[in-house]
Design an enzyme around this catalytic site. Structure first.
Site, PDB file in Angstrom:
ATOM      1  N   ASP A  34      37.493  36.861  50.258  1.00 25.84           N
ATOM      2  CA  ASP A  34      37.171  36.426  48.896  1.00 25.84           C
ATOM      3  C   ASP A  34      38.303  36.863  47.961  1.00 25.84           C
ATOM      4  O   ASP A  34      38.794  37.986  48.048  1.00 25.84           O
ATOM      5  CB  ASP A  34      35.828  37.023  48.447  1.00 25.84           C
ATOM      6  N   ASN A  94      24.520  32.354  47.967  1.00 27.93           N
ATOM      7  CA  ASN A  94      24.060  31.893  46.654  1.00 27.93           C
ATOM      8  C   ASN A  94      23.814  30.394  46.733  1.00 27.93           C
ATOM      9  O   ASN A  94      24.626  29.655  47.296  1.00 27.93           O
ATOM     10  CB  ASN A  94      25.110  32.206  45.591  1.00 27.93           C
ATOM     11  N   GLU A 102      28.667  29.022  42.653  1.00 27.12           N
ATOM     12  CA  GLU A 102      29.756  28.422  41.870  1.00 27.12           C
ATOM     13  C   GLU A 102      30.540  27.404  42.688  1.00 27.12           C
ATOM     14  O   GLU A 102      31.017  26.413  42.140  1.00 27.12           O
ATOM     15  CB  GLU A 102      30.692  29.513  41.348  1.00 27.12           C
ATOM     16  N   HIS A 107      28.397  28.744  51.925  1.00 22.47           N
ATOM     17  CA  HIS A 107      29.174  29.891  52.423  1.00 22.47           C
ATOM     18  C   HIS A 107      28.301  31.131  52.489  1.00 22.47           C
ATOM     19  O   HIS A 107      27.406  31.307  51.677  1.00 22.47           O
ATOM     20  CB  HIS A 107      30.405  30.146  51.542  1.00 22.47           C
ATOM     21  N   HIS A 109      28.623  35.052  51.993  1.00 17.91           N
ATOM     22  CA  HIS A 109      29.414  36.214  51.596  1.00 17.91           C
ATOM     23  C   HIS A 109      29.066  37.325  52.583  1.00 17.91           C
ATOM     24  O   HIS A 109      27.875  37.594  52.809  1.00 17.91           O
ATOM     25  CB  HIS A 109      29.002  36.721  50.217  1.00 17.91           C
TER      26      HIS A 109
HETATM   27  P1  AMP Z   1      29.531  31.627  44.859  1.00 12.00           P
HETATM   28  O1  AMP Z   1      29.303  32.126  43.468  1.00 12.00           O
HETATM   29  O2  AMP Z   1      28.549  32.178  45.839  1.00 12.00           O
HETATM   30  O3  AMP Z   1      29.664  30.117  44.917  1.00 12.00           O
HETATM   31  O4  AMP Z   1      30.889  32.284  45.308  1.00 12.00           O
HETATM   32  C1  AMP Z   1      32.112  31.643  45.372  1.00 12.00           C
HETATM   33  C2  AMP Z   1      33.094  32.706  45.785  1.00 12.00           C
HETATM   34  O5  AMP Z   1      34.310  32.058  46.121  1.00 12.00           O
HETATM   35  C3  AMP Z   1      33.419  33.727  44.691  1.00 12.00           C
HETATM   36  O6  AMP Z   1      33.110  35.036  45.157  1.00 12.00           O
HETATM   37  C4  AMP Z   1      34.923  33.552  44.463  1.00 12.00           C
HETATM   38  O7  AMP Z   1      35.593  34.759  44.228  1.00 12.00           O
HETATM   39  C5  AMP Z   1      35.374  32.899  45.755  1.00 12.00           C
HETATM   40  N1  AMP Z   1      36.558  32.067  45.634  1.00 12.00           N
HETATM   41  C6  AMP Z   1      36.779  31.074  44.743  1.00 12.00           C
HETATM   42  N2  AMP Z   1      37.998  30.518  44.943  1.00 12.00           N
HETATM   43  C7  AMP Z   1      38.546  31.172  45.985  1.00 12.00           C
HETATM   44  C8  AMP Z   1      39.786  31.075  46.680  1.00 12.00           C
HETATM   45  N3  AMP Z   1      40.724  30.183  46.332  1.00 12.00           N
HETATM   46  N4  AMP Z   1      40.017  31.911  47.714  1.00 12.00           N
HETATM   47  C9  AMP Z   1      39.095  32.833  48.078  1.00 12.00           C
HETATM   48  N5  AMP Z   1      37.900  32.966  47.472  1.00 12.00           N
HETATM   49  C10 AMP Z   1      37.631  32.165  46.441  1.00 12.00           C
END
Ligand code: AMP
Ligand code: ZN
Length: 120
Positions: A34, A94, A102, A107, A109
């Site tokens: 991440d 999430n 987001e 995915h 985490h």
């Molecule tokens: P979510 O809120 O569960 O959709 O989490 C999306 C996650 O993707 C967040 O923790 C971000 O930090 C991560 N994220 C977004 N863009 C990137 C990227 N280019 N490389 C690695 N992680 C990312």
């Protein structure tokens, strides 16, 4: 549901169009660190198939979901999480706006490592 979504940031990461720090890759799964970690170990496991969220998964994805779940503890140890039970890790997916999602490519985490963490 299409196999990939050209506007999806995680599909772009899988395709190598956006750089990532890769943790693991096989024919159907991809894992990478991440970019904004909450914990000393924080990586994401994603299917190569563009599934927007776990709310979109169906019985045809049973095997895929099982393989994602079973990959988490293996990669967690590999990436520096301490062993269960003193160590361990957290798996979070999430889902939707109220679930804090987001990026709309399903995915997991995987977070772990010594406390305190930045969040969670
Ligand atoms: P979510 O809120 O569960 O959709 O989490 C999306 C996650 O993707 C967040 O923790 C971000 O930090 C991560 N994220 C977004 N863009 C990137 C990227 N280019 N490389 C690695 N992680 C990312
Ligand atoms: Zn995608």
């Amino acid at each position: 549901m299409s196999v990939t979504d050209e506007n999806c940031i995680f599909c772009k990461i899988i395709a190598g169009k956006i750089p990532s720090r890769k943790v693991y890759e096989d024919e159907e799964l991809f894992a990478f660190h991440d970019i904004n970690p909450w914990a000393p170990v924080h990586f994401l496991i994603i299917p190569k198939l563009h599934i927007p969220s776990v709310a979109h998964a169906t019985s045809e994805h049973e095997g895929l979901l099982g393989r994602m779940m079973l990959l988490a503890p293996k990669l967690a140890l590999q990436e520096g999480c301490n062993p269960y039970p003193e160590g361990g890790f957290r798996i979070v997916t999430n889902t939707g706006a109220e679930g804090g999602q987001e990026v709309h490519h399903m995915h997991w985490h995987v977070m772990g490592g010594p406390r305190p963490w930045l969040r969670g």
